[in-house]
Design a protein around this motif. Structure first.
Motif, PDB file in Angstrom:
ATOM      1  N   LEU A 306       1.925   5.901  -1.683  1.00  0.00           N
ATOM      2  CA  LEU A 306       1.982   6.993  -0.695  1.00  0.00           C
ATOM      3  C   LEU A 306       1.726   8.339  -1.367  1.00  0.00           C
ATOM      4  O   LEU A 306       2.127   9.400  -0.896  1.00  0.00           O
ATOM      5  CB  LEU A 306       3.357   7.007  -0.014  1.00  0.00           C
ATOM      6  CG  LEU A 306       3.754   5.711   0.712  1.00  0.00           C
ATOM      7  CD1 LEU A 306       5.216   5.762   1.173  1.00  0.00           C
ATOM      8  CD2 LEU A 306       2.832   5.453   1.896  1.00  0.00           C
ATOM      9  N   ARG A 420      10.112  -0.077   3.481  1.00  0.00           N
ATOM     10  CA  ARG A 420      10.676   0.862   4.470  1.00  0.00           C
ATOM     11  C   ARG A 420      11.393   2.016   3.762  1.00  0.00           C
ATOM     12  O   ARG A 420      11.275   3.177   4.144  1.00  0.00           O
ATOM     13  CB  ARG A 420      11.636   0.127   5.406  1.00  0.00           C
ATOM     14  CG  ARG A 420      10.944  -0.534   6.598  1.00  0.00           C
ATOM     15  CD  ARG A 420      11.933  -0.841   7.710  1.00  0.00           C
ATOM     16  NE  ARG A 420      12.941  -1.814   7.277  1.00  0.00           N
ATOM     17  CZ  ARG A 420      12.769  -3.137   7.312  1.00  0.00           C
ATOM     18  NH1 ARG A 420      11.624  -3.633   7.723  1.00  0.00           N
ATOM     19  NH2 ARG A 420      13.724  -3.964   6.911  1.00  0.00           N
ATOM     20  N   GLU A 423       8.772   4.448   2.648  1.00  0.00           N
ATOM     21  CA  GLU A 423       8.211   5.255   3.752  1.00  0.00           C
ATOM     22  C   GLU A 423       9.211   6.313   4.225  1.00  0.00           C
ATOM     23  O   GLU A 423       8.867   7.473   4.436  1.00  0.00           O
ATOM     24  CB  GLU A 423       7.831   4.324   4.915  1.00  0.00           C
ATOM     25  CG  GLU A 423       6.544   3.547   4.652  1.00  0.00           C
ATOM     26  CD  GLU A 423       6.406   2.345   5.579  1.00  0.00           C
ATOM     27  OE1 GLU A 423       5.558   1.488   5.296  1.00  0.00           O
ATOM     28  OE2 GLU A 423       7.168   2.258   6.565  1.00  0.00           O
TER      29      GLU A 423
END
Ligand SMILES: Nc1ccn([C@@H]2O[C@H](COP(=O)(O)OP(=O)(O)OP(=O)(O)O)[C@@H](O)[C@H]2O)c(=O)n1
Ligand SMILES: O=P(O)(O)OC[C@@H](O)[C@@H](O)[C@@H](O)CO
Length: 443
Positions: A306, A420, A423
């Motif tokens: 990310l 998760r 994120e």
């Protein structure tokens, strides 16, 4: 974009709300990831930041240099970009008389050093000249042939030391130097009736940007000799030193980051760049436990996808103390423990490092609980305890968030949980949502 502007306008450039700085954080805009090698400059370098304009083209009541970004006026980012340069001795900020108090408050609130505030004039050249004269009053002979003066629009916050060095060295050699950028649009001349008269061959022209640099005597003499029309209508210092001192500026192509905040859209662009600068990296503290190290390693990989860098360290002692002064986001990984003592210790370290004075810090407590049990070490994690700690941290400009995940022997389930957490972590650091402060989110 428009909504964003409305929000930002109400938050940061509300026409009815003076932008007197509160206990806002600050951060180094345009902070480069790489730290340039320490440069040695063997002559005095001072800076004049013209900030005396009204920012009419933004359409806002608040002059753009005082608009808040992440709780901090734009001009404070520009000042920070210069004061962190070790070979710059002094910075003169030139503001309209009615903003002298506001500017002085900003300097005090954000603990700026090397800065002096002087009154501007009715035009940009008059403001710059006031700044140049103020430098001459610094106890040195007015015409100080050795001193280099960097002149930089206060609304160009993203300037790097490397380029400042190039301009300062060229100015010392040539007497004047300026930043240029390729033209984006073709330049045309119009007839008085508003028709095309002719267009210029774009390849032969460049946009004149900032910073510019001059030896003190050159810029001082140019302003001493220039005309009232120059002061009233001129926009180019390089032109003045050529016309009145015969000094031909060395032109150096600068990076695209030198752009000037001029229109409302530029405010959103600047905010996005600043937020991105603050969100690029984080530091995970594991306490050394094997499970925490494993989780942090998995997180490091997941947030890497990310576009976030995650350093993994056991604690902040010894060499690792440097993370307290280098990073703005921290993840405390706790395993099977409901106590918050590790977080409290981290908050104490952060407060001692005074980083939170500079900008909002994000601390994320990642709680890894035993497989399939709702509580950790026999006691439910008290969300209220996290909320209480977060409320206290907020007063110190630290945003505390919680994420809980459960150990799982099922590999796919475990990988989904880690993904998760990555994120959620990335979103919390990027958005710094006040609404989620103190929450214990489930991954
Ligand atoms: N009398 C003035 C006018 C401008 N400036 C400064 O010069 C820089 C570049 O000028 P510009 O972008 O034109 O700013 P404004 O004049 O404020 O913008 P506008 O023309 O939209 O009103 C800005 O930092 C601005 O504050 C100044 O010091 N004194
Ligand atoms: O004309 P404005 O006042 O909007 O901005 C000033 C610019 O002209 C100036 O920063 C560069 O062109 C370099 O001189």
């Amino acid at each position: 974009m428009e909504d964003h502007h409305k929000k930002m306008q109400s938050d940061s450039c509300d026409p009815d709300r003076p932008t007197h700085p509160g206990t806002f954080p600050t951060c180094e805009a345009g902070k480069s990831d790489h730290q340039p090698a320490e440069r040695s400059v063997d002559f005095p370098v001072s800076v004049v930041l013209p900030a005396g304009g009204t920012g009419e083209r933004t359409g806002l009541q608040t002059p753009k240099q005082f608009c808040l970004f992440m709780g901090r006026p734009l001009i404070s980012y520009t000042i920070q970009a210069f004061e962190r340069v070790s070979w710059i001795q002094s910075i003169v900020v030139v503001v309209a008389r009615e903003h002298m108090d506001l500017m002085t408050d900003i300097v005090q609130q954000f603990q700026h050093t090397k800065v002096r505030v002087v009154p501007g004039g009715s035009t940009r050249h008059r403001s710059i000249y006031n700044g140049v004269l103020a430098l001459g009053e610094e106890g040195r002979p007015v015409v100080d042939k050795l001193k280099v003066v960097l002149i930089h629009d206060a609304v160009r916050p993203f300037v790097e030391e490397d380029f400042l060095y190039k301009i300062a060295m060229a100015a010392k050699e040539q007497g004047a130097a300026g930043a240029i950028r390729p033209l984006v649009s073709t330049v045309i001349a119009t007839t008085s009736e508003g028709y095309l008269d002719h267009s210029l061959e774009r390849a032969k022209y460049r946009a004149s940007e900032m910073p510019q640099g001059f030896t003190y005597d050159v810029i001082y003499q140019a302003y001493q000799k220039c005309s009232e029309s120059d002061f009233e209508f001129g926009t180019e210092c390089l032109h003045l030193v050529l016309q009145y001192c015969g000094t031909n500026a060395k032109l150096i192509q600068g990076p695209p980051t030198l752009w000037k905040v001029t229109y409302k859209r530029d405010l959103a662009a600047a905010e996005s760049i600043i937020k991105d600068t603050l969100s690029r990296s984080a530091c995970a503290i594991t306490g050394g436990s094997a499970q925490a190290v494993t989780l942090a390693g998995a997180l490091q990989k997941a947030v890497g996808a990310l576009n976030m860098e995650l350093a993994v360290i056991p604690d902040l002692t010894g060499e690792n103390g440097r993370y307290l002064l280098k990073d703005w986001n921290f993840i405390q990984v706790s395993v099977n423990r409901s106590c918050l003592s590790e977080v409290e210790a981290l908050l104490t370290d952060l407060e001692a490092a005074k980083q939170a004075l500079l900008h909002p810090l994000v601390v994320i407590l990642v709680l890894l609980s035993g497989s399939d049990e709702l509580s950790v070490s026999g006691r439910a994690v008290e969300p209220e305890a996290i909320m209480d700690l977060a409320s206290a941290a907020k007063l110190r400009n630290i945003l505390l968030y919680g994420i809980q995940l459960h150990q799982s022997k099922d590999t796919q389930r475990w990988e989904r949980s880690v993904s998760r957490v990555a994120e959620i972590t990335s979103a919390l650091i990027r958005d710094r949502s006040p609404a989620l402060v103190g929450q214990l989110l489930q991954a």
